[in-house]
Design an enzyme around this catalytic site. Sequence first.
Site, PDB file in Angstrom:
ATOM      1  N   ALA A  72       0.538  -1.533   0.115  1.00 37.33           N
ATOM      2  CA  ALA A  72       0.132  -0.301  -0.067  1.00 37.33           C
ATOM      3  C   ALA A  72       0.231   1.457  -0.044  1.00 37.33           C
ATOM      4  CB  ALA A  72      -1.063   0.282   1.176  1.00 37.33           C
ATOM      5  N   ASP A  73       1.002   1.904  -0.063  1.00 36.78           N
ATOM      6  CA  ASP A  73       0.762   3.911  -0.326  1.00 36.78           C
ATOM      7  C   ASP A  73       0.363   4.665  -0.495  1.00 36.78           C
ATOM      8  OD1 ASP A  73       3.985   4.580  -0.870  1.00 36.78           O
ATOM      9  OD2 ASP A  73       2.323   5.979  -2.614  1.00 36.78           O
ATOM     10  N   THR A  74       0.379   5.626   0.314  1.00 36.02           N
ATOM     11  CA  THR A  74      -0.998   6.713   0.828  1.00 36.02           C
ATOM     12  C   THR A  74      -0.209   8.230   0.148  1.00 36.02           C
ATOM     13  OG1 THR A  74      -2.153   5.694   1.992  1.00 36.02           O
ATOM     14  CG2 THR A  74      -2.572   7.901   2.461  1.00 36.02           C
TER      15      THR A  74
END
Length: 200
Positions: A72-74
């Site tokens: 995941a990456d935000t």
Amino acid sequence: MSRIILASASPRRRELLQQIGLRFEIMPSHKEEVMRGQTPSENVMGLAEDKARDIFEKLPEEMRKDVLVIGADTVVSLDGKILGKPKDEEDALSMLRFLQGNTHQVYTGVCLVTAESTQVFYEKTDVTMYEASDEELEAYIRSGEPMDKAGSYGIQGLGTILVREIHGDYNNVVGLPVSAIWQRLTKNEITRKFVIDNKE
């Protein structure tokens, strides 16, 4: 027995994944983050896939058939500008000044990798901030909370005082859209077995 691996050291992502009752291991990816794509959604999906594949490919060949890796990456985006984690306190103040009084978007990209399939998607949430004085922003920065967060604020912590309203998935702003992950895991024949095997 199948295994689920979270390719992130984020305590927030760990707590959110625990919240939906899954057993999993943590193996953070330390792959250098290289932005790819022209839009925030393309960038977070690309980075999420890089992290998930980095961990998946480090596993011994014989283990891969029974493993699901979640990457995941935000990022935060406003007016076409992408904001990641601040470099220092001055950078954090600059970001928070930029965001105050405006509505920005929080994008989280997710990648689910198994030996048989790869699912990559993103969620977007709109967040509107209150106006805040430099004194208020500096006091918040002194708490240390902004320093490891995209956009320099944590909605689940002290940073909640800066947030006027949100439209979309709250957990996405925290860092992992677990309801969307659950839907994709359970609706896909290949990944459903990982949920069955690893449900608390």
